[in-house]
Write an enzyme that holds these catalytic residues in place. Structure first.
Site, PDB file in Angstrom:
ATOM      1  N   HIS A   1      26.796  36.299  44.001  1.00  0.00           N
ATOM      2  CA  HIS A   1      26.963  36.209  42.541  1.00  0.00           C
ATOM      3  C   HIS A   1      27.589  34.858  42.230  1.00  0.00           C
ATOM      4  O   HIS A   1      28.763  34.633  42.505  1.00  0.00           O
ATOM      5  CB  HIS A   1      27.858  37.373  42.075  1.00  0.00           C
ATOM      6  CG  HIS A   1      28.180  37.340  40.606  1.00  0.00           C
ATOM      7  ND1 HIS A   1      29.190  38.103  40.059  1.00  0.00           N
ATOM      8  CD2 HIS A   1      27.635  36.650  39.565  1.00  0.00           C
ATOM      9  CE1 HIS A   1      29.248  37.885  38.753  1.00  0.00           C
ATOM     10  NE2 HIS A   1      28.321  37.004  38.433  1.00  0.00           N
TER      11      HIS A   1
ATOM     12  N   ASP B   1      31.354  36.719  45.529  1.00  0.00           N
ATOM     13  CA  ASP B   1      31.608  36.048  44.257  1.00  0.00           C
ATOM     14  C   ASP B   1      31.960  34.579  44.466  1.00  0.00           C
ATOM     15  O   ASP B   1      33.041  34.254  44.945  1.00  0.00           O
ATOM     16  CB  ASP B   1      32.769  36.736  43.529  1.00  0.00           C
ATOM     17  CG  ASP B   1      32.381  38.099  42.976  1.00  0.00           C
ATOM     18  OD1 ASP B   1      31.401  38.160  42.200  1.00  0.00           O
ATOM     19  OD2 ASP B   1      33.049  39.089  43.322  1.00  0.00           O
TER      20      ASP B   1
ATOM     21  N   MET C   1      29.125  32.286  39.968  1.00  0.00           N
ATOM     22  CA  MET C   1      29.781  31.996  38.685  1.00  0.00           C
ATOM     23  C   MET C   1      30.103  30.516  38.690  1.00  0.00           C
ATOM     24  O   MET C   1      31.258  30.098  38.810  1.00  0.00           O
ATOM     25  CB  MET C   1      31.030  32.872  38.539  1.00  0.00           C
ATOM     26  CG  MET C   1      30.674  34.317  38.187  1.00  0.00           C
ATOM     27  SD  MET C   1      31.987  35.467  38.597  1.00  0.00           S
ATOM     28  CE  MET C   1      31.646  35.710  40.330  1.00  0.00           C
TER      29      MET C   1
ATOM     30  N   HIS D   1      28.803  42.023  48.153  1.00  0.00           N
ATOM     31  CA  HIS D   1      28.795  41.189  46.943  1.00  0.00           C
ATOM     32  C   HIS D   1      29.770  40.032  47.148  1.00  0.00           C
ATOM     33  O   HIS D   1      30.959  40.231  47.389  1.00  0.00           O
ATOM     34  CB  HIS D   1      29.202  42.055  45.752  1.00  0.00           C
ATOM     35  CG  HIS D   1      29.120  41.375  44.431  1.00  0.00           C
ATOM     36  ND1 HIS D   1      27.946  41.255  43.715  1.00  0.00           N
ATOM     37  CD2 HIS D   1      30.068  40.784  43.666  1.00  0.00           C
ATOM     38  CE1 HIS D   1      28.173  40.628  42.576  1.00  0.00           C
ATOM     39  NE2 HIS D   1      29.460  40.316  42.517  1.00  0.00           N
TER      40      HIS D   1
ATOM     41  N   ASP E   1      28.786  45.057  37.211  1.00  0.00           N
ATOM     42  CA  ASP E   1      29.846  44.395  37.974  1.00  0.00           C
ATOM     43  C   ASP E   1      31.069  44.235  37.082  1.00  0.00           C
ATOM     44  O   ASP E   1      31.010  43.560  36.051  1.00  0.00           O
ATOM     45  CB  ASP E   1      29.329  43.026  38.443  1.00  0.00           C
ATOM     46  CG  ASP E   1      30.352  42.244  39.256  1.00  0.00           C
ATOM     47  OD1 ASP E   1      31.391  42.815  39.645  1.00  0.00           O
ATOM     48  OD2 ASP E   1      30.088  41.047  39.502  1.00  0.00           O
TER      49      ASP E   1
ATOM     50  N   MET F   1      27.191  42.083  33.257  1.00  0.00           N
ATOM     51  CA  MET F   1      28.636  42.016  33.511  1.00  0.00           C
ATOM     52  C   MET F   1      29.332  43.047  32.626  1.00  0.00           C
ATOM     53  O   MET F   1      29.127  43.076  31.408  1.00  0.00           O
ATOM     54  CB  MET F   1      29.179  40.621  33.203  1.00  0.00           C
ATOM     55  CG  MET F   1      28.797  39.541  34.221  1.00  0.00           C
ATOM     56  SD  MET F   1      29.237  39.898  35.931  1.00  0.00           S
ATOM     57  CE  MET F   1      31.027  40.035  35.842  1.00  0.00           C
TER      58      MET F   1
ATOM     59  N   SER G   1      32.616  44.235  46.512  1.00  0.00           N
ATOM     60  CA  SER G   1      32.900  42.826  46.277  1.00  0.00           C
ATOM     61  C   SER G   1      34.053  42.377  47.165  1.00  0.00           C
ATOM     62  O   SER G   1      35.167  42.903  47.072  1.00  0.00           O
ATOM     63  CB  SER G   1      33.275  42.600  44.815  1.00  0.00           C
ATOM     64  OG  SER G   1      33.848  41.304  44.683  1.00  0.00           O
TER      65      SER G   1
ATOM     66  N   MET H   1      32.957  31.196  42.733  1.00  0.00           N
ATOM     67  CA  MET H   1      33.514  30.718  41.456  1.00  0.00           C
ATOM     68  C   MET H   1      33.949  29.264  41.608  1.00  0.00           C
ATOM     69  O   MET H   1      34.514  28.890  42.634  1.00  0.00           O
ATOM     70  CB  MET H   1      34.731  31.552  41.065  1.00  0.00           C
ATOM     71  CG  MET H   1      34.466  33.043  40.984  1.00  0.00           C
ATOM     72  SD  MET H   1      35.914  33.898  40.351  1.00  0.00           S
ATOM     73  CE  MET H   1      35.428  35.604  40.587  1.00  0.00           C
TER      74      MET H   1
HETATM   75  C1  DX5 Z   1      34.391  39.381  38.534  1.00  0.00           C
HETATM   76  C2  DX5 Z   1      33.518  39.493  39.750  1.00  0.00           C
HETATM   77  C3  DX5 Z   1      33.470  40.859  40.298  1.00  0.00           C
HETATM   78  C4  DX5 Z   1      34.799  41.399  40.793  1.00  0.00           C
HETATM   79  C5  DX5 Z   1      34.789  42.874  40.474  1.00  0.00           C
HETATM   80  O1  DX5 Z   1      34.114  38.222  37.860  1.00  0.00           O
HETATM   81  O2  DX5 Z   1      32.195  39.110  39.436  1.00  0.00           O
HETATM   82  O3  DX5 Z   1      32.486  40.974  41.310  1.00  0.00           O
HETATM   83  O4  DX5 Z   1      35.007  41.225  42.163  1.00  0.00           O
HETATM   84  O5  DX5 Z   1      36.039  43.396  40.777  1.00  0.00           O
HETATM   85  P1  DX5 Z   1      36.482  44.858  40.315  1.00  0.00           P
HETATM   86  O6  DX5 Z   1      35.493  45.835  40.905  1.00  0.00           O
HETATM   87  O7  DX5 Z   1      37.842  44.997  40.885  1.00  0.00           O
HETATM   88  O8  DX5 Z   1      36.447  44.884  38.811  1.00  0.00           O
HETATM   89 ZN    ZN Z   2      30.643  39.604  40.912  1.00  0.00          ZN
END
Ligand code: DX5
Ligand code: ZN
Length: 220
Positions: free
Chosen positions: A64, A33, A66, A31, A173, A135, A8, A35
């Site tokens: 991903h 993210d 969010m 990956h 994740d 998750m 990620s 947000m």
């Molecule tokens: C959290 C994200 C993850 C995050 C995971 O909401 O969706 O992808 O980057 O980070 P680690 O591996 O550090 O928990």
């Molecule tokens: Zn993620």
């Protein structure tokens, strides 16, 4: 069994992103993210940035989302060429229609479930998706602790996938590292996201190789 390791970039250096994308070239997918500071209390980037990542990344994108209002925004990420686009079940009004739309555009369609969201309604819908993301932390931030209480969801999904002869990607994740990845693999995950456990290490390529070896050793 084939496992996938998807670092990620939430844990990467945002001003040296191209360099950090090269560092993880031995991984399977990157990956990404997204947000929106609404679905989760954190803000990252949107389609313009993801489009540039798509331009320069040596490996395919695992986006991903969010974000609220996934029905409206998710197709945009498929259109810019992401290999896999995952939206949250809690943010979509018609997950099956949205997944079909993503596939039509040419992306793998993924659905993500927060720790408190039940998996049962999605078992019979499994064939509509190419990936189900369980998750293993509350979404929003990297560096949180893995929640083992989410593992029964994977056991159910893995059993259903076996029954169907499905090769669906079962993704975890959040809090995945060298000590938690074995539990997730044993429960049936085959696709592993890791942020801090890759970019937080002096040698991210070695971390990817070690995570892969451990996941492979514990998967069945
Ligand atoms: C959290 C994200 C993850 C995050 C995971 O909401 O969706 O992808 O980057 O980070 P680690 O591996 O550090 O928990
Ligand atoms: Zn993620």
């Amino acid at each position: 069994m084939t496992v996938r390791i998807n670092p990620s970039i939430l844990a990467a250096d945002f001003v040296n992103l191209q360099r950090d994308l090269e560092v993880i070239a031995s991984a399977d997918l990157v990956h990404v993210d997204v947000m929106d500071n609404h679905f989760v209390p954190n803000l990252t980037f949107g389609p313009q940035m993801v489009g540039r990542i798509q331009d320069v990344s040596p490996i395919p994108l695992d986006v991903h989302l969010m974000i609220s209002d996934a029905d409206r925004t998710a197709p945009e990420y498929a259109e810019l060429g992401a290999a896999s686009v995952t939206f949250h079940a809690e943010a979509a009004t018609d997950p099956v229609a949205l997944a079909r739309r993503l596939r039509e555009i040419g992306a793998r369609a993924g659905i993500a479930l927060k720790p408190g969201t039940a998996v049962e309604p999605y078992l019979e819908l499994m064939d509509e998706f190419d990936q189900i993301l369980i998750m293993t932390v509350e979404p929003g931030f990297g560096g949180q602790s893995f929640m083992p209480e989410t593992m029964p969801k994977l056991t159910l999904l893995a059993a259903e996938a076996r029954r169907r002869g499905s090769d669906i990607w079962l993704q975890v994740d959040g809090g995945i590292n060298e000590s938690t990845i074995s539990q997730a693999a044993e429960a049936g995950a085959n696709t592993f996201v890791a942020g801090s456990a890759v970019f937080g290490k002096d040698n991210p390529a070695l971390a990817i190789a070690e995570l892969r070896a451990s996941a492979q050793a514990h998967s069945h």
